[in-house]
Scaffold this active site. Structure first.
Site, PDB file in Angstrom:
ATOM      1  N   ASN A  18      31.495  44.173  42.685  1.00 59.27           N
ATOM      2  CA  ASN A  18      31.067  43.060  41.681  1.00 59.27           C
ATOM      3  C   ASN A  18      30.408  42.083  42.738  1.00 59.27           C
ATOM      4  O   ASN A  18      29.171  41.666  42.184  1.00 59.27           O
ATOM      5  CB  ASN A  18      32.217  42.433  40.936  1.00 59.27           C
TER       6      ASN A  18
ATOM      7  N   GLY B   6      34.838  44.635  46.732  1.00 61.42           N
ATOM      8  CA  GLY B   6      33.639  43.986  46.538  1.00 61.42           C
ATOM      9  C   GLY B   6      32.316  44.628  45.830  1.00 61.42           C
ATOM     10  O   GLY B   6      31.082  44.038  46.185  1.00 61.42           O
TER      11      GLY B   6
ATOM     12  N   ASN C 264      35.561  34.282  36.137  1.00 61.49           N
ATOM     13  CA  ASN C 264      36.040  35.588  36.519  1.00 61.49           C
ATOM     14  C   ASN C 264      35.722  36.474  35.716  1.00 61.49           C
ATOM     15  O   ASN C 264      35.143  36.624  34.552  1.00 61.49           O
ATOM     16  CB  ASN C 264      37.702  35.197  36.241  1.00 61.49           C
TER      17      ASN C 264
ATOM     18  N   HIS D 128      36.917  40.365  34.007  1.00 59.62           N
ATOM     19  CA  HIS D 128      38.104  41.034  34.153  1.00 59.62           C
ATOM     20  C   HIS D 128      37.802  42.207  33.444  1.00 59.62           C
ATOM     21  O   HIS D 128      37.245  42.288  32.308  1.00 59.62           O
ATOM     22  CB  HIS D 128      39.204  40.122  33.227  1.00 59.62           C
TER      23      HIS D 128
HETATM   24  C1  GRF Z   1      38.158  46.071  39.933  1.00 57.02           C
HETATM   25  O1  GRF Z   1      39.424  46.549  39.079  1.00 57.02           O
HETATM   26  C2  GRF Z   1      37.425  45.166  38.834  1.00 57.02           C
HETATM   27  O2  GRF Z   1      37.339  45.763  37.700  1.00 57.02           O
HETATM   28  C3  GRF Z   1      37.918  44.248  38.964  1.00 57.02           C
HETATM   29  O3  GRF Z   1      38.353  43.586  40.209  1.00 57.02           O
HETATM   30  C4  GRF Z   1      38.472  45.083  40.918  1.00 57.02           C
HETATM   31  C5  GRF Z   1      37.762  45.106  42.303  1.00 57.02           C
HETATM   32  O4  GRF Z   1      36.566  44.813  41.887  1.00 57.02           O
HETATM   33  N1  GRF Z   1      37.044  42.926  38.467  1.00 57.02           N
HETATM   34  P1  GRF Z   1      35.487  44.930  43.208  1.00 57.02           P
HETATM   35  O5  GRF Z   1      34.979  46.440  43.407  1.00 57.02           O
HETATM   36  O6  GRF Z   1      36.298  44.568  44.245  1.00 57.02           O
HETATM   37  O7  GRF Z   1      34.249  43.978  42.862  1.00 57.02           O
END
Ligand code: GRF
Length: 209
Positions: free
Chosen positions: A13, A11, A107, A109
């Site tokens: 992001n 999490g 989303n 990526h």
């Molecule tokens: C990471 O590989 C990121 O690049 C992709 O999802 C994975 C986990 O991201 N978006 P997060 O730290 O759980 O947000």
């Protein structure tokens, strides 16, 4: 704008989005629910630490993919979500969910789509493939979700240099830093009503600043 965030893992992001909203960088936006398909997702703790309702919807509790996705859709409607953000969400949304939120699911990526994306390309596997191929530039992409995998109209992209001494961890970290800037920027543009989808393309009113 009422935002619902779907996660599966750490999490970071989600955290970047929470921080951007709390810093006042995204006006009139509120994360009203975080939904995880993994009970142990640390992102659930991040949500709770910020007083955001955090729920698990687990595939094993349902007889079918449809029922599982139906439950996610029901939660999104319960919280009156306007915008769905997939932030490290490692499951494919059903057409039913996608159709309920046309150009209202975003989303992120960790590559420059259409490179290194689609089924099987998620998380560190993306960066492993980038390093194995030997490309000199990778990056991050934020896009609207359509019924394909990583195929929806692209909102923002930002390049990231691949260094000769990179390994999966150093590259993951460098791309994540860009993701943490790109996702809040894309959400801000959406909330400000500046994203215009024309077929496959997204026009940003007033430039991407
Ligand atoms: C990471 O590989 C990121 O690049 C992709 O999802 C994975 C986990 O991201 N978006 P997060 O730290 O759980 O947000």
């Amino acid at each position: 704008t009422r935002i619902g965030v779907l996660i599966s893992g750490g999490g970071t992001n989600l955290q970047a989005l929470i921080d951007a909203i709390e810093a006042g960088r995204i006006p009139d936006a509120r994360i009203v629910v975080v939904i995880s398909n993994r009970k142990t997702a640390y992102g659930l703790e991040r949500a709770r630490a910020h007083g955001i309702p955090a729920e698990c919807v687990l595939k094993k509790d349902f007889e079918s993919e449809e029922a599982f996705n139906g439950a996610i859709l029901e939660r999104l409607k319960f919280y009156r979500v306007d915008l769905v953000v997939l932030a490290g969400y490692l499951s494919i949304l059903s057409p039913e969910v996608v159709r309920a939120y046309p150009n209202r699911i975003i989303n992120i990526h960790p590559s420059l789509i259409p490179a290194f994306c689609g089924k099987g390309f998620y998380g560190e596997r993306v960066h492993r493939a980038v390093l194995d191929y030997g490309v000199k530039v990778t990056g991050a992409t934020v896009h609207f979700v359509d019924e394909g995998t990583d195929t929806g109209p692209i909102i923002l992209q930002r390049p990231v240099e691949v260094r000769d001494d990179d390994d999966v961890h150093s590259l993951t970290a460098r791309v994540l830093e860009v993701e943490h800037q790109l996702l809040p920027e894309a959400v801000r543009l959406f909330v400000e009503g500046r994203l215009v989808v024309e077929g496959r393309k997204v026009r940003i009113l007033g430039g991407s600043e």
